[in-house]
Scaffold this active site. Structure first.
Site, PDB file in Angstrom:
ATOM      1  N   GLY A 126       0.765  -1.232   0.000  1.00  0.00           N
ATOM      2  CA  GLY A 126       0.000   0.000   0.000  1.00  0.00           C
ATOM      3  C   GLY A 126       0.800   1.288   0.000  1.00  0.00           C
ATOM      4  N   ASP A 127       2.095   1.220   0.365  1.00  0.00           N
ATOM      5  CA  ASP A 127       2.945   2.424   0.372  1.00  0.00           C
ATOM      6  C   ASP A 127       4.360   2.002  -0.030  1.00  0.00           C
ATOM      7  OD1 ASP A 127       3.844   5.005   0.655  1.00  0.00           O
ATOM      8  OD2 ASP A 127       3.779   5.020   2.847  1.00  0.00           O
ATOM      9  N   LEU A 128       4.448   1.291  -1.148  1.00  0.00           N
ATOM     10  CA  LEU A 128       5.676   0.589  -1.501  1.00  0.00           C
ATOM     11  C   LEU A 128       6.633   1.455  -2.315  1.00  0.00           C
ATOM     12  CD1 LEU A 128       6.893  -2.186  -0.928  1.00  0.00           C
ATOM     13  CD2 LEU A 128       6.044  -2.933  -3.149  1.00  0.00           C
ATOM     14  N   TRP A 129       7.064   2.569  -1.731  1.00  0.00           N
ATOM     15  CA  TRP A 129       8.131   3.331  -2.364  1.00  0.00           C
ATOM     16  C   TRP A 129       9.467   2.764  -1.885  1.00  0.00           C
ATOM     17  CZ3 TRP A 129      11.435   7.332  -0.199  1.00  0.00           C
ATOM     18  CH2 TRP A 129      11.306   7.484   1.183  1.00  0.00           C
ATOM     19  N   ASN A 185      10.686   2.161   1.729  1.00  0.00           N
ATOM     20  CA  ASN A 185      10.079   1.108   2.549  1.00  0.00           C
ATOM     21  C   ASN A 185      10.513  -0.279   2.112  1.00  0.00           C
ATOM     22  OD1 ASN A 185       8.745   2.993   4.098  1.00  0.00           O
ATOM     23  ND2 ASN A 185       6.869   2.926   2.880  1.00  0.00           N
TER      24      ASN A 185
END
Length: 264
Positions: free
Chosen positions: A170-173, A176
């Site tokens: 969901g926030d896979l930049w 991370n």
């Protein structure tokens, strides 16, 4: 935070002043994603304990990125996604209330629940961000109308694929994605039932080491529907709008370029 030996390597992540429930939300997401690791899914940092203002996590040792680790990560991410979620927008099991997306110091609410299609879920999220961007002066009302029009196309199913709800980070930049001696380990999720293309698009947004090998290994394990390249910008629109709301600068212009490219 009791029950952890002083000899065990841990990392205390402090979230002072974070929105109520943020630490618990992140911990729930890590544990849910971690359940997929036993089924071949990507590695996830272990949660030792959680309190309202901090998380106690396994300490990770950094290592240089490698092609082998990238390929293992791509295949593992595909396996994580394929473990699935009960619905579009589903929160980790047992979670109640809204979720959170963005930095712990200033996260934005993330709508979670159950939607019948991905497009309906995405339209709701875009509309929420558009209102915040207008209120903060990052978007004009005319620009917001363009985003709303795209949201209507999403809600109508114009961008839906054959995918079922995936268990996504969901926030896979790239920040991370931690490279360790044991391979990639994921941290700081906004985990929910979403579209697997969203995680891949987020990796593309800010770049990551050996990204071509991650993609190739992912698609070997779980091929994407035709036209996925044209949908990358669609999935990047949400995090870019979040950046516009939180940081201003050129992110609003970037968001509008994505919107207009999708409508061309």
């Amino acid at each position: 935070m009791a029950g952890v030996s002083a000899s065990e390597p841990t990392y205390a992540k402090s979230v002072p002043g974070a929105s109520q429930g943020y630490a618990e939300w992140e911990a729930a997401g890590l544990r849910w994603l971690g359940e997929a690791t036993a089924q071949g899914g990507a590695r996830v940092v272990g949660v030792r304990d959680v309190a309202p203002d901090r998380l106690l996590l396994d300490r990770l040792t950094p290592a240089p990125p490698s092609v082998a680790a990238a390929e293992e990560f791509g295949a593992g991410l595909a396996a994580t996604h394929l473990t699935g979620a009960p619905a579009w927008g589903a929160a980790p099991p047992g979670w109640e209330g809204e979720g959170w997306f963005g930095p712990a110091s200033d996260p934005l609410p993330l709508e979670v629940g159950e939607w019948s299609t991905w497009g309906e879920l995405y339209a709701v999220r875009l509309a929420s961000l558009t209102r915040l961007a207008v209120d903060g002066g990052e978007l004009t009302t005319a620009e917001a109308a363009e985003v709303d029009a795209l949201g209507e196309h999403c809600a109508a199913g114009d961008f839906d694929t054959s995918d079922t709800p995936a268990r996504i980070h969901g926030d896979l930049w790239s920040g991370n994605v931690m490279w360790t001696p044991d391979g990639v380990v994921l941290i700081d999720p906004a985990a929910h039932g979403g579209h697997r293309e969203a995680d891949l698009a987020m990796l593309d947004l800010f770049g990551a080491p050996h990204l071509d090998r991650v993609h190739a290994a992912y698609r070997d394990a779980a091929p994407l529907d035709d036209g996925w390249e044209e949908r990358v910008g669609l999935h990047q629109l949400y995090p870019v709008l979040v950046h516009a709301v939180l940081f201003g600068g050129g992110y609003a212009g970037q968001a509008m370029r994505l919107v207009r490219a999708l409508g061309s």
